[in-house]
Design an enzyme around this catalytic site. Structure first.
Site, PDB file in Angstrom:
ATOM      1  N   SER A   1       0.848  -1.184   0.000  1.00  0.00           N
ATOM      2  CA  SER A   1       0.000   0.000   0.000  1.00  0.00           C
ATOM      3  C   SER A   1       0.892   1.245   0.000  1.00  0.00           C
ATOM      4  CB  SER A   1      -0.952  -0.046   1.200  1.00  0.00           C
ATOM      5  OG  SER A   1      -1.955   0.930   1.076  1.00  0.00           O
TER       6      SER A   1
ATOM      7  N   HIS B   1      -8.542  -4.349  -1.250  1.00  0.00           N
ATOM      8  CA  HIS B   1      -7.219  -3.819  -0.910  1.00  0.00           C
ATOM      9  C   HIS B   1      -6.386  -4.831  -0.132  1.00  0.00           C
ATOM     10  CE1 HIS B   1      -4.200  -0.799  -0.418  1.00  0.00           C
ATOM     11  NE2 HIS B   1      -4.287  -0.794   0.889  1.00  0.00           N
TER      12      HIS B   1
END
Length: 705
Positions: free
Chosen positions: A561, A676
């Site tokens: 991320s 995610h």
């Protein structure tokens, strides 16, 4: 791809180097941002197939995949409490037979006795089969103090956007005619048993530029949502606006929160008559809890308290009744961390505040009790040099449920009462022989002289440089604490265990940008100071080399991320040092990140690339713009999800296309579900761990020289 492209194929995708790219028109790979585009997905399928063709034939791959699946599905795992609801506890259980999970409930007494008697409420796998959906559990919000009605959130494929449905605990069924919301990135919370705070996607004008709700409405049971009354409104450029409530004893306190930026919030107290009054929290303070009629916040800047100035990192409290009456009292300092400490977690039980602090990255649990003239603190008796996490607290009575673990010690769940000794409720079994390894905490010196802590795990008695995997994050105040090796690094399953079992070294680096030492540690890597986090990472790698623990070219940098910005930048800056890069669900193109999905919400962290002054410093480290066609760059492995609706898959896709154009070795694995967090189930998590192990062995070798 992993095999060098023929010259003709390379020329077909080659464009001028983008080091000076300042406009979208300069980007030849922007077509890869079309998430479900036919051409883009065809390219993804090709990269996936090429990667699997190389890595799945490696001898370690099938063994690692099976071993990872066994660890992840181990039925001896701790049944962690999702919520303590009066005299009951809920848990989401996942194993080989239930990959998406069983949401279930048991009595708190049986749970604390170590023999929980579970009743299944929702079989997520069966629900998906019945409805023809790939449902992923997102949680449940049950209304205190009765806890009979819950707002259940489930996501199709694991995206941040989810569906909300009302569920009845007693009957074990969804409520016919109850509250339901279609798929969206909604903010939903109980106002009372017949009313909800709701912010959701209502079409044009209802969402912020970041894609989150801009409006808050009160929705009454039995009415059409179109008739819901609006109670708050944010600006288009805000991050989001939401409503929520907190039960404190018998009193329910209700609040509205507007977030103008990722690091600023404006809170309002909703009074019993429906009017609102602003809370006196500074915009950069963090709302932590409500206890004993006080709102408790963590400071990120100095503030005048009752008898002295409160400093960043402290916990302070304001009396809510005084605020509701229109007064603006000065806060009371309720907890002050030391120079080496940082407050990481705060939770309230019925009469106590529970504070998890990091002390040189080692966890401690502090109990805070309300009182006059000040609140009282004491440290709880838990194992030293461990990672501690607050799992849950009781709404009635004062018990905190805490997990304690280290890199070599599996997690144990403790019930920590306000009175009496902590009681171990459950422990995970050891998955490896810890006596074969050592763990050390070391400190590297960064470019500006800052001491940067890191944890090093390696086999006992092994001399000479070892191939080394360094994992870090370095952003958003998120501290990286050492976990049991089967869970390190984040979202890569037991990769770290497999790596050290193969005779290698694993490092967790606590670089700036996180919250390891409180607000200052984060602020030192914000915006124009971002280079500090990259320098910290380099410093850790250089320290390992200087002490002959590894050598250049046999170091892998791992990040996920925000960590994608990190590993992309360090690879560009020091290709001499790193031989491999693991980049998960990554941010990479910082020129366009604010235009992709939730990217606009992070401009307070990185800067706004549309502002020339910001782009002037961002372009110096933005990974995509600084990729080079020079030979000898580290071989990158990108893993991500097509359905990631937080960090756009276009970031990794475009980086891969550039590697391909330059004829560079890279690996790519884009999972079609998972959001995610990438893996929607243990099968995918196990596969990814095995692919990554094979990749590391291939690129930086294995074992001492």
């Amino acid at each position: 791809m992993v095999a060098r492209l023929a010259l003709a194929a390379a020329l077909a995708l080659t464009a001028a180097p983008l080091a000076a790219q300042d406009t979208d028109a300069d980007d030849p790979y922007i077509w890869l941002e079309e998430i479900q585009g036919e051409r883009a997905l065809a390219k993804v399928d090709q990269w996936n197939a090429d990667t699997e063709a190389v890595l799945t034939v490696q001898p370690e791959y099938p063994v690692a995949r099976a071993w990872a699946k066994q660890i992840l599905d181990d039925t001896r795992q701790i049944a962690m409490p999702d919520a303590i609801m009066g005299d009951q506890v809920t848990n989401l259980w996942r194993d080989a037979d239930n990959p998406r999970g069983l949401w279930r409930i048991a009595s708190l007494d049986s749970y604390m006795a170590g023999t929980p008697e579970w009743r299944v409420l929702i079989d997520v796998d069966q629900l998906g089969r019945d409805e023809g959906k790939s449902w992923v559990w997102h949680g449940a919000n049950c209304l205190a103090p009765d806890y009979t009605r819950c707002l259940v959130s489930i996501s199709a494929g694991g995206t941040d956007a989810d569906v909300v449905r009302e569920f009845d605990i007693t009957s074990g069924q969804f409520v016919e005619g109850g509250f339901t919301l279609p798929e969206a990135k909604s903010n939903v919370a109980w106002y009372d048993q017949d009313t909800l705070f709701v912010g959701t996607d209502e079409g044009e004008g209802s969402l912020t530029d970041s894609g989150y709700p801009r409006l808050v409405k009160l929705w009454q049971r039995g009415t059409d949502f179109a008739s819901a009354r609006q109670v708050a409104e944010g600006e288009q450029a805000d991050i989001s606006v939401s409503g929520f409530s907190v039960l404190d004893g018998d009193k329910r306190w209700r609040f509205i929160n507007r977030s103008p930026s990722f690091w600023t919030n404006e809170f309002q107290l909703v009074k019993d008559d429906g009017t609102t009054v602003a809370l006196p929290l500074p915009e950069d303070a963090e709302f932590e809890a409500v206890l004993d009629g006080h709102v408790i916040a963590k400071l990120n800047s100095p503030l005048a308290a009752r008898n002295r100035e409160a400093q960043p990192g402290m916990l302070v409290a304001w009396p809510l009744e005084d605020i509701a009456a229109g007064e603006t009292p000065k806060p009371l300092i309720v907890f002050e961390p030391s120079e080496t400490q940082a407050v990481e977690e705060v939770a309230a039980s019925e009469h106590r505040l529970w504070v998890k602090v990091l002390d040189d990255v080692s966890g401690k649990l502090i109990e805070v009790s309300p009182g006059e003239p000040g609140w009282f603190t004491r440290e709880m008796d838990l194992p030293d040099n461990s990672t501690i996490q607050i799992a849950e607290t009781t709404g009635k009575g004062d018990t905190a449920f805490i997990t304690v673990e280290s890199m070599l010690t599996p997690p144990t769940l403790y019930a920590v009462p306000s009175e009496g000794a902590p009681v171990a409720i459950a422990s995970e079994p050891a998955q490896f022989d810890a006596s074969r390894f050592t763990v050390e905490q070391k400190f590297a010196t960064s470019k500006d002289g800052t001491k940067v802590p890191y944890y090093l795990v390696r086999p006992k008695g092994v001399e000479g440089p070892l191939p080394t995997l360094i994992h870090a994050y370095g952003g958003f105040r998120a501290a990286q604490t050492p976990k049991y090796l089967t869970a390190e690094p984040y979202r890569s399953g037991p990769l770290a265990l497999f790596w050290v079992e193969s005779g290698n070294a694993y490092v967790l680096a606590n670089i700036r940008g996180g919250g390891e030492y409180g607000p200052r540690w984060h602020e030192d890597a914000l915006r124009e100071k971002r280079q500090n986090s990259f320098d910290d990472f380099h410093a850790v790698a250089d320290d390992l080399v200087a002490n002959r623990l590894t050598r250049p070219g046999r170091i892998a940098a791992s990040g996920r991320s925000n960590g994608g910005v990190l590993v992309g930048a360090v690879a560009n800056q020091r290709p001499d040092l790193y031989g491999a890069i693991i980049s998960g669900s990554p941010l990479i193109d910082m020129r366009r990140y604010n235009k992709l999905l939730a990217g606009a919400s992070w401009m307070a962290e990185y800067g706004n690339p549309d502002v020339p002054e910001d782009w002037a410093f961002m372009k110096e480290w933005s990974p995509y713009q600084n990729m080079s066609d020079e030979p000898g760059v580290p071989a990158a492995f990108y893993y991500l999800s097509t359905l990631d609706d937080r960090v756009h898959p276009g970031h990794a896709r475009k980086a891969a296309a550039k590697h391909e154009a330059y004829g560079q070795t890279f690996y790519y694995h884009e999972y079609r579900e998972g959001g995610h967090s990438v893996g929607a189930d243990h099968e995918e998590d196990a596969k990814r761990a095995a692919l990554l192990l094979a990749y590391l062995n291939r690129e930086i070798g294995s074992g001492a020289e």
